[in-house]
Design a protein around this motif. Structure first.
Motif: not given
Length: 122
Positions: A4-14, A26-41
């Motif tokens: 699961i990819l979690v995309v959240e700019d708030d560090l604590r919330g993420r 679950y295996q979890v991958v993190e991104a702080s914004d949509g641009a970073e998330a696209l790179e992961i995808v």
């Protein structure tokens, strides 16, 4: 186990969302914004995306549009405190669920299970 990819700019919330998912196995991958998330995808196989709506660089709608151009069948769960923004958009066919902040962790667990189950059937 699904990734699961979690995309959240708030560090604590993420961190909290990721920890809940990790405790479920679950295996979890993190991104702080949509641009970073696209790179992961583009570089990793992901089974589900959980994303915030209001973020810097690419907001949730922009991210969703670009994500679905790359991976049209990718299930997405929006987590947002801005439901009024969501109501103005037609998202029923684009996202698996919308969870309103603040939320109970059980609501997150249930939404993830439903989205992964529906995706496995498709």
């Amino acid at each position: 186990m699904p990734k699961i990819l979690v995309v959240e700019d708030d560090l604590r919330g993420r961190y909290l969302v990721c920890e809940v998912l990790r405790t479920e196995g679950y295996q979890v991958v993190e991104a702080s914004d949509g641009a970073e998330a696209l790179e992961i995808v583009l570089t990793e196989r992901v089974n589900l995306v959980i994303t915030d709506l209001v973020m810097p660089k690419l907001n949730g709608f922009e991210f969703l549009e670009q994500l679905h151009s790359i991976s049209p069948q990718m299930p997405v769960i929006f987590i947002t405190g801005y439901l009024s923004v969501v109501r103005g958009k037609t998202l029923t066919q684009d996202v698996a669920e919308i969870i309103r902040k603040p939320f109970e962790f059980e609501a997150l667990r249930s939404a993830v299970k439903r989205a992964l189950t529906a995706s496995a059937r498709a």
